[in-house]
Design a protein around this motif. Structure first.
Motif, PDB file in Angstrom:
ATOM      1  N   PHE A   1       7.312 -14.563  65.369  1.00 24.13           N
ATOM      2  CA  PHE A   1       6.760 -13.760  66.454  1.00 24.13           C
ATOM      3  C   PHE A   1       7.894 -13.282  67.366  1.00 24.13           C
ATOM      4  CE2 PHE A   1       2.182 -15.678  66.604  1.00 24.13           C
ATOM      5  CZ  PHE A   1       1.915 -15.081  65.386  1.00 24.13           C
ATOM      6  N   LEU A   2       7.787 -12.031  67.791  1.00 24.18           N
ATOM      7  CA  LEU A   2       8.770 -11.436  68.695  1.00 24.18           C
ATOM      8  C   LEU A   2       8.067 -11.009  69.978  1.00 24.18           C
ATOM      9  CD1 LEU A   2      10.533  -9.074  66.103  1.00 24.18           C
ATOM     10  CD2 LEU A   2      11.275 -11.376  66.796  1.00 24.18           C
ATOM     11  N   THR A   3       8.571 -11.466  71.108  1.00 24.03           N
ATOM     12  CA  THR A   3       7.986 -11.067  72.388  1.00 24.03           C
ATOM     13  C   THR A   3       8.922 -10.154  73.173  1.00 24.03           C
ATOM     14  OG1 THR A   3       8.809 -13.100  73.423  1.00 24.03           O
ATOM     15  CG2 THR A   3       6.546 -13.124  72.562  1.00 24.03           C
ATOM     16  N   ASN A   4       9.975  -9.688  72.524  1.00 25.45           N
ATOM     17  CA  ASN A   4      10.859  -8.694  73.129  1.00 25.45           C
ATOM     18  C   ASN A   4      10.931  -7.463  72.244  1.00 25.45           C
ATOM     19  OD1 ASN A   4      12.512  -7.745  75.181  1.00 25.45           O
ATOM     20  ND2 ASN A   4      14.383  -8.417  74.153  1.00 25.45           N
ATOM     21  N   GLY A   5       9.830  -7.175  71.594  1.00 26.13           N
ATOM     22  CA  GLY A   5       9.717  -5.969  70.794  1.00 26.13           C
ATOM     23  C   GLY A   5      10.487  -6.023  69.486  1.00 26.13           C
ATOM     24  N   THR A   6      10.330  -4.957  68.703  1.00 29.22           N
ATOM     25  CA  THR A   6      11.046  -4.846  67.436  1.00 29.22           C
ATOM     26  C   THR A   6      12.544  -4.710  67.654  1.00 29.22           C
ATOM     27  OG1 THR A   6       9.112  -3.952  66.312  1.00 29.22           O
ATOM     28  CG2 THR A   6      11.230  -3.433  65.343  1.00 29.22           C
ATOM     29  N   SER A   7      12.950  -4.278  68.837  1.00 26.64           N
ATOM     30  CA  SER A   7      14.396  -4.212  69.134  1.00 26.64           C
ATOM     31  C   SER A   7      15.065  -5.556  68.876  1.00 26.64           C
ATOM     32  CB  SER A   7      14.617  -3.788  70.588  1.00 26.64           C
ATOM     33  OG  SER A   7      14.206  -2.460  70.796  1.00 26.64           O
ATOM     34  N   SER A   8      14.428  -6.641  69.318  1.00 25.85           N
ATOM     35  CA  SER A   8      15.015  -7.961  69.100  1.00 25.85           C
ATOM     36  C   SER A   8      14.997  -8.322  67.619  1.00 25.85           C
ATOM     37  CB  SER A   8      14.264  -9.030  69.912  1.00 25.85           C
ATOM     38  OG  SER A   8      12.917  -9.139  69.492  1.00 25.85           O
ATOM     39  N   GLY A   9      13.990  -7.851  66.885  1.00 26.78           N
ATOM     40  CA  GLY A   9      13.933  -8.108  65.459  1.00 26.78           C
ATOM     41  C   GLY A   9      15.005  -7.362  64.695  1.00 26.78           C
ATOM     42  N   VAL A  10      15.264  -6.121  65.076  1.00 23.95           N
ATOM     43  CA  VAL A  10      16.333  -5.336  64.449  1.00 23.95           C
ATOM     44  C   VAL A  10      17.680  -6.024  64.657  1.00 23.95           C
ATOM     45  CG1 VAL A  10      17.628  -3.173  64.641  1.00 23.95           C
ATOM     46  CG2 VAL A  10      15.124  -3.126  64.513  1.00 23.95           C
ATOM     47  N   GLN A  11      17.908  -6.468  65.869  1.00 23.32           N
ATOM     48  CA  GLN A  11      19.176  -7.159  66.153  1.00 23.32           C
ATOM     49  C   GLN A  11      19.285  -8.447  65.346  1.00 23.32           C
ATOM     50  OE1 GLN A  11      19.058  -7.552  70.416  1.00 23.32           O
ATOM     51  NE2 GLN A  11      19.209  -5.354  70.743  1.00 23.32           N
ATOM     52  N   ALA A  12      18.193  -9.202  65.249  1.00 23.99           N
ATOM     53  CA  ALA A  12      18.220 -10.451  64.500  1.00 23.99           C
ATOM     54  C   ALA A  12      18.460 -10.204  63.014  1.00 23.99           C
ATOM     55  CB  ALA A  12      16.913 -11.208  64.705  1.00 23.99           C
ATOM     56  N   MET A  13      17.865  -9.146  62.468  1.00 20.02           N
ATOM     57  CA  MET A  13      18.071  -8.832  61.055  1.00 20.02           C
ATOM     58  C   MET A  13      19.544  -8.584  60.751  1.00 20.02           C
ATOM     59  SD  MET A  13      14.967  -6.443  59.617  1.00 20.02           S
ATOM     60  CE  MET A  13      15.237  -5.059  60.732  1.00 20.02           C
TER      61      MET A  13
ATOM     62  N   GLY B   1      -0.491  -1.559  65.139  1.00 22.79           N
ATOM     63  CA  GLY B   1      -1.284  -2.661  64.628  1.00 22.79           C
ATOM     64  C   GLY B   1      -2.272  -3.252  65.605  1.00 22.79           C
ATOM     65  N   GLY B   2      -2.241  -2.806  66.875  1.00 18.19           N
ATOM     66  CA  GLY B   2      -3.255  -3.229  67.821  1.00 18.19           C
ATOM     67  C   GLY B   2      -2.876  -4.321  68.795  1.00 18.19           C
ATOM     68  N   SER B   3      -1.688  -4.915  68.690  1.00 16.20           N
ATOM     69  CA  SER B   3      -1.316  -5.985  69.620  1.00 16.20           C
ATOM     70  C   SER B   3      -0.808  -5.402  70.931  1.00 16.20           C
ATOM     71  CB  SER B   3      -0.260  -6.895  68.987  1.00 16.20           C
ATOM     72  OG  SER B   3       0.962  -6.191  68.793  1.00 16.20           O
ATOM     73  N   LEU B   4      -0.486  -6.264  71.887  1.00 19.52           N
ATOM     74  CA  LEU B   4      -0.054  -5.812  73.208  1.00 19.52           C
ATOM     75  C   LEU B   4       1.391  -5.308  73.173  1.00 19.52           C
ATOM     76  CD1 LEU B   4      -1.516  -8.581  75.554  1.00 19.52           C
ATOM     77  CD2 LEU B   4      -2.462  -6.318  75.047  1.00 19.52           C
ATOM     78  N   THR B   5       1.684  -4.376  74.067  1.00 21.84           N
ATOM     79  CA  THR B   5       3.022  -3.791  74.155  1.00 21.84           C
ATOM     80  C   THR B   5       4.094  -4.875  74.253  1.00 21.84           C
ATOM     81  OG1 THR B   5       2.229  -1.771  75.180  1.00 21.84           O
ATOM     82  CG2 THR B   5       4.524  -2.335  75.574  1.00 21.84           C
ATOM     83  N   GLN B   6       5.141  -4.704  73.469  1.00 27.41           N
ATOM     84  CA  GLN B   6       6.310  -5.583  73.429  1.00 27.41           C
ATOM     85  C   GLN B   6       6.162  -6.707  72.402  1.00 27.41           C
ATOM     86  OE1 GLN B   6       8.156  -6.220  77.316  1.00 27.41           O
ATOM     87  NE2 GLN B   6       9.057  -8.133  76.607  1.00 27.41           N
ATOM     88  N   SER B   7       5.026  -6.777  71.708  1.00 30.45           N
ATOM     89  CA  SER B   7       4.836  -7.829  70.712  1.00 30.45           C
ATOM     90  C   SER B   7       5.051  -7.277  69.309  1.00 30.45           C
ATOM     91  CB  SER B   7       3.436  -8.434  70.829  1.00 30.45           C
ATOM     92  OG  SER B   7       2.440  -7.456  70.626  1.00 30.45           O
ATOM     93  N   SER B   8       5.868  -7.969  68.519  1.00 29.01           N
ATOM     94  CA  SER B   8       6.210  -7.542  67.169  1.00 29.01           C
ATOM     95  C   SER B   8       6.384  -8.775  66.297  1.00 29.01           C
ATOM     96  CB  SER B   8       7.509  -6.719  67.173  1.00 29.01           C
ATOM     97  OG  SER B   8       7.369  -5.534  67.935  1.00 29.01           O
ATOM     98  N   ALA B   9       6.709  -8.545  65.039  1.00 24.64           N
ATOM     99  CA  ALA B   9       6.944  -9.657  64.122  1.00 24.64           C
ATOM    100  C   ALA B   9       8.137  -9.347  63.238  1.00 24.64           C
ATOM    101  CB  ALA B   9       5.717  -9.938  63.269  1.00 24.64           C
ATOM    102  N   LEU B  10       8.870 -10.381  62.885  1.00 22.63           N
ATOM    103  CA  LEU B  10      10.002 -10.279  61.972  1.00 22.63           C
ATOM    104  C   LEU B  10       9.605 -10.971  60.674  1.00 22.63           C
ATOM    105  CD1 LEU B  10      12.958  -9.432  61.561  1.00 22.63           C
ATOM    106  CD2 LEU B  10      13.641 -11.626  62.541  1.00 22.63           C
ATOM    107  N   LEU B  11       9.723 -10.260  59.563  1.00 23.87           N
ATOM    108  CA  LEU B  11       9.290 -10.762  58.263  1.00 23.87           C
ATOM    109  C   LEU B  11      10.495 -11.031  57.371  1.00 23.87           C
ATOM    110  CD1 LEU B  11       6.455  -8.126  57.700  1.00 23.87           C
ATOM    111  CD2 LEU B  11       6.228 -10.391  58.742  1.00 23.87           C
ATOM    112  N   LEU B  12      10.412 -12.098  56.596  1.00 26.18           N
ATOM    113  CA  LEU B  12      11.510 -12.524  55.721  1.00 26.18           C
ATOM    114  C   LEU B  12      10.957 -12.841  54.341  1.00 26.18           C
ATOM    115  CD1 LEU B  12      14.482 -13.498  55.273  1.00 26.18           C
ATOM    116  CD2 LEU B  12      13.765 -15.714  56.199  1.00 26.18           C
ATOM    117  N   LYS B  13      11.673 -12.357  53.314  1.00 21.55           N
ATOM    118  CA  LYS B  13      11.234 -12.593  51.937  1.00 21.55           C
ATOM    119  C   LYS B  13      12.444 -12.910  51.070  1.00 21.55           C
ATOM    120  CE  LYS B  13       7.926 -10.631  48.644  1.00 21.55           C
ATOM    121  NZ  LYS B  13       6.951  -9.525  48.452  1.00 21.55           N
ATOM    122  N   GLY B  14      12.285 -13.869  50.146  1.00 22.18           N
ATOM    123  CA  GLY B  14      13.383 -14.215  49.248  1.00 22.18           C
ATOM    124  C   GLY B  14      14.363 -15.173  49.896  1.00 22.18           C
ATOM    125  N   ASP B  15      15.486 -15.398  49.193  1.00 20.16           N
ATOM    126  CA  ASP B  15      16.448 -16.388  49.681  1.00 20.16           C
ATOM    127  C   ASP B  15      17.842 -15.817  49.921  1.00 20.16           C
ATOM    128  OD1 ASP B  15      17.178 -15.882  47.088  1.00 20.16           O
ATOM    129  OD2 ASP B  15      16.849 -17.920  46.343  1.00 20.16           O
TER     130      ASP B  15
END
Length: 491
Positions: free
Chosen positions: A86-98, A229-243
């Motif tokens: 779960f990301l509570t600082n938007g997809t921006s934080s997910g992009v940086q984490a990726m 997707g319907g959630s509140l502003t600033q909420s996103s998700a980071l998805l991971l697949k494989g190893d």
């Protein structure tokens, strides 16, 4: 076997907490709203009572072992991913984490230059070197589209030591690249595939939409559930697949920047949006596509307007198209997208997602109605008659990739000086200049300033576009590197 997506582990835990009527001596300080009557009057008592902080019964986002963990596992299952965060600082934080999970300081990442500023921020934070590929340009519409398989092949051949390839799926305007083919190509060269799906959280739930990153076999994607997707502003998700990328490294990177007081309102909204998408998403998106297609057909009957769509699909950067992006070229009525954007808001009380030089964009999503689309079509018909000009007089070509002279991190930390923008041709940018939305930099730290770039910024200023991230809000002055006699980076 798919998990039971009817359940809401985090929301149910918060409801149970609320029913216990706990006496709070923890934060937040409003104490269920008792200390802030004005906020209760505005937000409602329920919101204030469930605006809580981490505790055993509600788990902790930094190291989830309970209901947050369960909610994240359901999110991963909904998207056919192995793990979700779960990301509570938007997809921006997910992009940086990726990017920072796949690359270390000094590593290279291949990416299109029309990426969101969060991707370039990741390069600054991680000391990572960009290898930019030129996205395909549609000169009629004046926008960048996707990237071709051939451009990625060329980049990999020139930079076989790159650790990852970063892609956008779809672009702001709806164009999707050949994601599966590119992913397979990158994996053959042991490169991780990272996907910015800020505008694609809905793709996975309908077969008539472009392929999602997880379906294409990408290693990570960041999805803005709050956008489509319907959630509140600033909420996103980071998805991971494989190893290819270690999940523990991802969690560690996220914990560098994630608040230890992550909003439970935002996380609960992710739990709820996941249930909706997983159980009713296909039906709702069928209705959404029907609305968008109907409105697009009506708009294309209006003289001078062009709502583009799947007819753009070709072998040159548009492998698929997201029809929920109602993008409308307005140059045929002699107006800029900025002008139409303002007229719709100020005269018709209609808020579009963005306007650019040539186009306006409406995001059609789960919450739209036939009545709302009828109001938009009616307003556009009226505008096409009432405000039409004899010709379009704002001919500006879309910009090509600027020259990267210094990697973003080095440029960010170097000494700067301030010059009038008009006198900065040939200098190296020491700051961002961009229009928001969409938040794609016209200039980034370390890039060479050209006359074409300055002319483009002048048009943005003329159109009263909102310039962000530069120190001078008026755009008259710009920070450049103090010493211009630096060596180019070897990429």
């Amino acid at each position: 076997m798919k998990q039971n997506h009817e359940i809401l582990p985090l929301i149910e835990a918060m409801m149970q907490y609320d029913q216990r009527d706990v006496v709070p001596f923890d934060v937040p300080g409003h104490k269920h709203g008792r200390g802030t009557k004005e906020l209760v009057d505005f937000f409602g008592e329920k919101v204030m009572r469930i605006d809580v902080n981490s505790m055993k019964c509600l788990d902790n986002i930094g190291n989830p072992v309970g209901v947050i963990k369960e909610a994240q596992q359901l999110m991963a299952d909904a998207y056919d991913a192995d793990h979700a965060f779960f990301l509570t600082n938007g997809t921006s934080s997910g992009v940086q984490a990726m990017i920072m999970s796949a690359c270390q300081a000094g590593d290279k990442v291949i990416l299109p230059r029309n990426a969101h500023k969060s991707a370039i921020n990741a390069l600054i934070l991680g000391g990572i070197t960009p290898v930019y590929v030129q996205p395909e340009m549609n000169t009629r519409l004046g926008i960048a589209m996707g990237v071709t398989v051939e451009k990625i092949k060329e980049a990999i051949a020139l930079h076989p030591d790159a650790k990852a390839v970063f892609l956008i799926n779809p672009t702001y305007y709806g164009a999707a690249s050949a994601l599966k083919e590119i992913t397979e190509l990158c994996h053959k060269h042991d490169m991780a595939v990272l996907v910015d799906e800020a505008h694609g959280a809905h793709l996975h739930f309908h077969d008539e939409l472009p392929m999602s990153a997880m379906e294409a076999g990408a290693d990570m994607s960041a999805v803005s559930l709050h956008k489509t997707g319907g959630s509140l502003t600033q909420s996103s998700a980071l998805l991971l697949k494989g190893d290819i990328i270690d999940k523990d490294r991802v969690k560690t990177i996220l914990n560098l920047t994630t608040s230890t007081s992550a909003s439970y309102l935002l996380m609960a909204s992710l739990d709820g949006a996941r249930k909706i998408l997983a159980t009713r998403g296909e039906k709702m998106l069928t209705d959404t596509l029907k609305l968008s297609r109907s409105a697009r057909a009506e708009i294309n009957e209006i003289e001078g307007l062009y709502a583009f769509s799947t007819e753009l699909i070709d072998a040159h950067g548009v492998y698929a198209f997201d029809e929920t992006k109602l993008s409308i070229n307005v140059t045929g009525i002699g107006l800029t997208g900025f002008e139409v954007y303002d007229i719709l808001r100020d005269e018709y009380n209609i808020q579009m997602e963005l306007g650019d030089i040539n186009n306006v964009l409406a995001i059609i999503s789960l919450g739209d109605t036939k009545e709302a689309l009828c109001a938009l079509v009616s307003a556009l018909k009226d505008i096409s008659v009432k405000y039409k000009k004899p010709e379009f007089d704002c001919q500006v070509k879309p910009l090509k990739n600027p020259e990267v002279v210094i990697i973003p991190r080095d440029a960010f930390y170097m000494q700067k000086k301030i010059l009038p923008l008009a006198d900065s041709v040939g200098e190296i940018a020491g700051e961002y200049i961009m229009a928001y939305p969409p938040g794609i930099p016209v200039l980034s730290p370390g890039e060479r300033i050209t006359k074409e770039i300055i002319d483009y910024i002048e048009v943005l200023k003329t159109q009263k576009s909102v310039l962000t991230d530069n120190h001078d809000p008026s755009g008259e002055f710009i920070k450049v590197l103090k010493h211009n006699n630096v060596s180019s980076i070897a990429i």
